[in-house]
Motif scaffolding. Structure first.
Motif, PDB file in Angstrom:
ATOM      1  N   VAL A 147       0.844  -1.189   0.000  1.00 14.83           N
ATOM      2  CA  VAL A 147       0.000   0.000   0.000  1.00 14.83           C
ATOM      3  C   VAL A 147       0.881   1.241   0.000  1.00 14.83           C
ATOM      4  N   THR A 148       0.474   2.257  -0.713  1.00 16.82           N
ATOM      5  CA  THR A 148       1.112   3.570  -0.585  1.00 16.82           C
ATOM      6  C   THR A 148       0.812   4.098   0.812  1.00 16.82           C
ATOM      7  N   GLU A 149       1.841   4.336   1.615  1.00 18.51           N
ATOM      8  CA  GLU A 149       1.610   4.656   3.022  1.00 18.51           C
ATOM      9  C   GLU A 149       2.802   5.389   3.631  1.00 18.51           C
ATOM     10  N   ARG A 150       2.561   5.912   4.823  1.00 22.40           N
ATOM     11  CA  ARG A 150       3.564   6.657   5.591  1.00 22.40           C
ATOM     12  C   ARG A 150       4.141   7.811   4.766  1.00 22.40           C
ATOM     13  N   ILE A 151       3.227   8.573   4.185  1.00 23.62           N
ATOM     14  CA  ILE A 151       3.592   9.787   3.456  1.00 23.62           C
ATOM     15  C   ILE A 151       3.219  10.978   4.332  1.00 23.62           C
ATOM     16  N   VAL A 152       4.161  11.881   4.519  1.00 22.12           N
ATOM     17  CA  VAL A 152       3.962  13.030   5.402  1.00 22.12           C
ATOM     18  C   VAL A 152       4.211  14.319   4.619  1.00 22.12           C
ATOM     19  N   LEU A 153       3.264  15.250   4.714  1.00 24.48           N
ATOM     20  CA  LEU A 153       3.451  16.611   4.206  1.00 24.48           C
ATOM     21  C   LEU A 153       3.555  17.519   5.421  1.00 24.48           C
ATOM     22  N   ARG A 154       4.687  18.189   5.577  1.00 23.42           N
ATOM     23  CA  ARG A 154       4.929  18.964   6.789  1.00 23.42           C
ATOM     24  C   ARG A 154       5.497  20.337   6.449  1.00 23.42           C
ATOM     25  N   ASN A 155       4.884  21.373   7.011  1.00 23.64           N
ATOM     26  CA  ASN A 155       5.428  22.733   6.953  1.00 23.64           C
ATOM     27  C   ASN A 155       5.577  23.242   5.521  1.00 23.64           C
ATOM     28  N   ASN A 156       4.614  22.897   4.655  1.00 19.96           N
ATOM     29  CA  ASN A 156       4.614  23.388   3.283  1.00 19.96           C
ATOM     30  C   ASN A 156       3.540  24.448   3.086  1.00 19.96           C
ATOM     31  N   ILE A 157       3.757  25.328   2.109  1.00 20.98           N
ATOM     32  CA  ILE A 157       2.720  26.248   1.652  1.00 20.98           C
ATOM     33  C   ILE A 157       2.137  25.640   0.388  1.00 20.98           C
ATOM     34  N   LEU A 158       0.891  25.172   0.473  1.00 16.32           N
ATOM     35  CA  LEU A 158       0.218  24.528  -0.653  1.00 16.32           C
ATOM     36  C   LEU A 158      -0.904  25.446  -1.097  1.00 16.32           C
ATOM     37  N   HIS A 159      -0.816  25.946  -2.317  1.00 16.02           N
ATOM     38  CA  HIS A 159      -1.720  27.028  -2.689  1.00 16.02           C
ATOM     39  C   HIS A 159      -1.959  27.088  -4.187  1.00 16.02           C
ATOM     40  N   ASP A 160      -2.973  27.805  -4.547  1.00 17.97           N
ATOM     41  CA  ASP A 160      -3.284  28.198  -5.913  1.00 17.97           C
ATOM     42  C   ASP A 160      -3.304  27.048  -6.907  1.00 17.97           C
ATOM     43  N   SER A 161      -4.288  26.167  -6.656  1.00 23.73           N
ATOM     44  CA  SER A 161      -4.683  25.254  -7.717  1.00 23.73           C
ATOM     45  C   SER A 161      -5.531  26.038  -8.719  1.00 23.73           C
ATOM     46  N   TYR A 162      -5.292  25.811  -9.994  1.00 26.59           N
ATOM     47  CA  TYR A 162      -6.132  26.395 -11.036  1.00 26.59           C
ATOM     48  C   TYR A 162      -7.060  25.355 -11.647  1.00 26.59           C
ATOM     49  N   ASN A 163      -7.047  24.161 -11.056  1.00 22.97           N
ATOM     50  CA  ASN A 163      -7.906  23.091 -11.548  1.00 22.97           C
ATOM     51  C   ASN A 163      -8.056  22.053 -10.443  1.00 22.97           C
ATOM     52  N   ASN A 164      -9.225  22.025  -9.793  1.00 20.82           N
ATOM     53  CA  ASN A 164      -9.557  20.990  -8.823  1.00 20.82           C
ATOM     54  C   ASN A 164      -8.902  21.245  -7.459  1.00 20.82           C
ATOM     55  N   ASP A 165      -8.720  20.162  -6.689  1.00 22.56           N
ATOM     56  CA  ASP A 165      -8.240  20.255  -5.307  1.00 22.56           C
ATOM     57  C   ASP A 165      -6.790  20.725  -5.242  1.00 22.56           C
ATOM     58  N   ILE A 166      -6.430  21.223  -4.062  1.00 26.78           N
ATOM     59  CA  ILE A 166      -5.010  21.434  -3.783  1.00 26.78           C
ATOM     60  C   ILE A 166      -4.359  20.092  -3.441  1.00 26.78           C
ATOM     61  N   LEU A 167      -4.993  19.317  -2.570  1.00 19.76           N
ATOM     62  CA  LEU A 167      -4.457  18.017  -2.166  1.00 19.76           C
ATOM     63  C   LEU A 167      -5.563  16.980  -2.208  1.00 19.76           C
ATOM     64  N   LYS A 168      -5.318  15.876  -2.905  1.00 26.66           N
ATOM     65  CA  LYS A 168      -6.231  14.735  -2.890  1.00 26.66           C
ATOM     66  C   LYS A 168      -5.491  13.534  -2.317  1.00 26.66           C
ATOM     67  N   VAL A 169      -6.093  12.922  -1.277  1.00 18.11           N
ATOM     68  CA  VAL A 169      -5.589  11.680  -0.697  1.00 18.11           C
ATOM     69  C   VAL A 169      -6.670  10.651  -0.950  1.00 18.11           C
ATOM     70  N   ASN A 170      -6.389   9.654  -1.804  1.00 15.71           N
ATOM     71  CA  ASN A 170      -7.491   8.815  -2.272  1.00 15.71           C
ATOM     72  C   ASN A 170      -7.057   7.407  -2.643  1.00 15.71           C
ATOM     73  N   ASN A 171      -8.051   6.615  -3.012  1.00 12.02           N
ATOM     74  CA  ASN A 171      -7.864   5.329  -3.674  1.00 12.02           C
ATOM     75  C   ASN A 171      -7.036   4.343  -2.848  1.00 12.02           C
ATOM     76  N   GLY A 172      -7.350   4.234  -1.549  1.00  4.63           N
ATOM     77  CA  GLY A 172      -6.756   3.188  -0.735  1.00  4.63           C
ATOM     78  C   GLY A 172      -5.441   3.508  -0.068  1.00  4.63           C
ATOM     79  N   ALA A 173      -4.916   4.739  -0.196  1.00  2.50           N
ATOM     80  CA  ALA A 173      -3.715   5.103   0.558  1.00  2.50           C
ATOM     81  C   ALA A 173      -4.022   5.052   2.056  1.00  2.50           C
TER      82      ALA A 173
END
Length: 500
Positions: A147-173
């Motif tokens: 399984v895709t797992e133990r992924i960490v996003l820490r202390n980032n600036i996530l911004h300005d999507s021009y299409n859809n979500d900024i972050l998608k966590v999906n499909n069994g992760a």
């Protein structure tokens, strides 16, 4: 009955767990420090040493041994970043100077479809501009084994999507942690974070807001919730219903979205199964500092075993329900076991004209207990058409939480030119603490003080302080400390992820 028992909080260091890791490249020490730079090269003779940096994160991940740190020097990195290597102990990819390494692409900027044990920390991540393909970051399981797992996003600036979500966590992760980031400006009828058909996700210590004008964009009041927790695809990925999700110690503010959406929404797609279950939402600060209408700060559609506790909802929330909406759409099952404990719902303007939108046929069971309600001195509205009313709370507290007004609030968006946030902060954490301290803490005369129940309260508050001051926990997100303002406990972004 509380949703999360003490056993759920047993500390498991999941970054120290994992399956199979490839052997380190010959001649390289375990767990070293390696470098990526805009003037680097992915040539085979390069070592990744400080004077021989590589050019891309993806190449670096394929070269380093487990336990390593990859430092990425300042500059703009164009193209997709694939976090698809496997590590048992874990590798950290960190901006050498926070927020000055900018990841940009005309489509999804960062993907992890096959990765295990990777932390991405300290980056400025966004689409390169209008016309981009969908999503800024996507974490999903496409592995045929494991399984895709133990992924960490820490202390980032996530911004300005021009299409859809900024972050998608999906499909069994699974086992994904989103820690101490800043989110703003998604696109269309989509979210900052779409948590969709996954298990064990922690969203903690983040700041969520929108500020389209600050990015030179038009606010069409069309975007969706900041966070949605759901399952769109049934059993196609082996998971039916997203589960074991914790959203805690976050700050939500400056609504610029659709008048039909929420800060946090559980369930969305009208499916005939529970789209989410076992969800805990606690110690969050939800601020109504915007004149844009919102449907309700919190919503549930076709989900069960949801606990919303010790949050502070404060300010003017123009639109529909001030507190919550529990409803069904499409083929949804009735909501079940919705628990609402220890919260502050306070509108100092006295314009709360509807507390909840909760059609009686749409929710099978709920408990409203020991919350604080304030409508600027006016009566909190009741409606015979709604299932959930203040009168259902047999341990209700009515009174002023004495939380400071929002008039002077400054949005802490990132100013890349001056390498600081617009509010003057130099880090996301500094901006977070400033907001929590200025707009989350109850005053000395607050009706929230010592009014909670220890057995129903989290052990800590919005800033990580223990709820041990006084004869009982304070209601809402922030525990007032002895000297007045909250005392923030040490916050170290480099700590390993401690899973519940």
């Amino acid at each position: 009955m509380m949703l999360h028992s003490a056993l759920r909080y047993a500390l498991i260091v999941i970054l120290l767990a994992g399956l199979g890791c490839t052997a380190p490249p010959a001649g390289r020490a375990q767990g070293g420090t390696y470098y990526v730079a805009t003037d680097g090269s992915d040539a085979a003779e390069r070592s990744g040493a400080t004077d021989q940096p590589w050019a891309t994160i993806e190449y670096a991940l394929g070269q380093v041994p487990d336990g390593s740190t990859i430092l990425v020097r300042p500059g703009i990195y164009n193209g997709r970043v694939r976090l698809d290597a496997e590590f048992a102990v874990g590798v950290t990819v960190r901006a050498a100077q926070p927020y000055t390494a900018r990841l940009r692409h005309t489509a999804t900027v960062v993907t992890s479809y096959y990765g295990q044990g990777i932390t991405l920390e300290g980056f400025d991540i966004a689409h390169s501009g209008p016309g981009a393909g969908a999503l800024v970051v996507q974490i999903q399981n496409l592995r045929s084994e494991g399984v895709t797992e133990r992924i960490v996003l820490r202390n980032n600036i996530l911004h300005d999507s021009y299409n859809n979500d900024i972050l998608k966590v999906n499909n069994g992760a699974r086992n994904v942690a989103i820690l101490g980031n800043m989110f703003y400006n998604q696109a269309g009828s989509d979210e900052h974070i779409d948590i969709n058909s996954v298990t064990d996700v922690l969203v903690q210590d983040n700041i969520f807001f929108n500020n389209f004008a600050g990015s030179g964009r038009t606010n069409a009041n069309s975007t969706s919730s900041y966070i949605v927790i759901k399952d769109s695809n049934g059993d196609s990925d082996g998971i039916v219903g997203t589960e074991q999700i914790t959203v805690q110690r976050n700050i939500f503010l400056n609504w610029e979205g659709s008048p039909g959406s929420n800060f946090v929404l559980v369930g969305e797609d009208g499916n005939d199964y529970y789209e989410a279950r076992d969800v805990l939402i606690e110690n969050n600060l939800l601020l109504g500092n915007s004149a844009n209408p919102i449907r309700a700060p919190f919503g549930v559609k076709g989900a069960r075993d949801i606990t919303f506790r010790y949050n502070t909802v404060f300010g003017d929330m123009p639109g529909q329900a001030f507190a919550l909406r529990l409803n069904r759409e499409g083929a949804n099952l009735p909501n079940a076991n919705i628990n609402l404990y220890g919260n502050i719902w306070a509108d100092p303007s006295g314009t709360m004209n509807d507390f909840s939108d909760t059609p009686p046929a749409d929710t099978a069971s709920f408990e409203l207990r020991n919350n604080l309600y304030w409508n600027g001195g006016a009566a909190v509205p009741e409606s015979s058409d709604d299932l959930v009313n203040v009168s259902d709370d047999t341990a209700a507290m009515l009174g002023d939480p004495a939380v400071p007004a929002l008039d002077a609030l400054v949005l802490p968006r990132w100013d890349a030119t001056n390498e600081r946030f617009v509010d003057g902060s130099v880090s996301i954490r500094e901006a977070f603490v400033a907001l929590a301290t200025a707009y989350g803490r109850p005053g000395a005369s607050s009706a929230a003080r010592d009014a909670g129940t220890a057995s129903a309260a989290p052990s800590d508050d919005l800033l990580g302080n223990a709820r041990t001051v006084g004869v009982g926990p304070d209601l809402g997100a922030v525990e007032l400390q002895p000297s007045g303002p909250p005392i923030e406990l040490p916050y170290r972004l480099g700590l390993p992820l401690i899973w519940r």
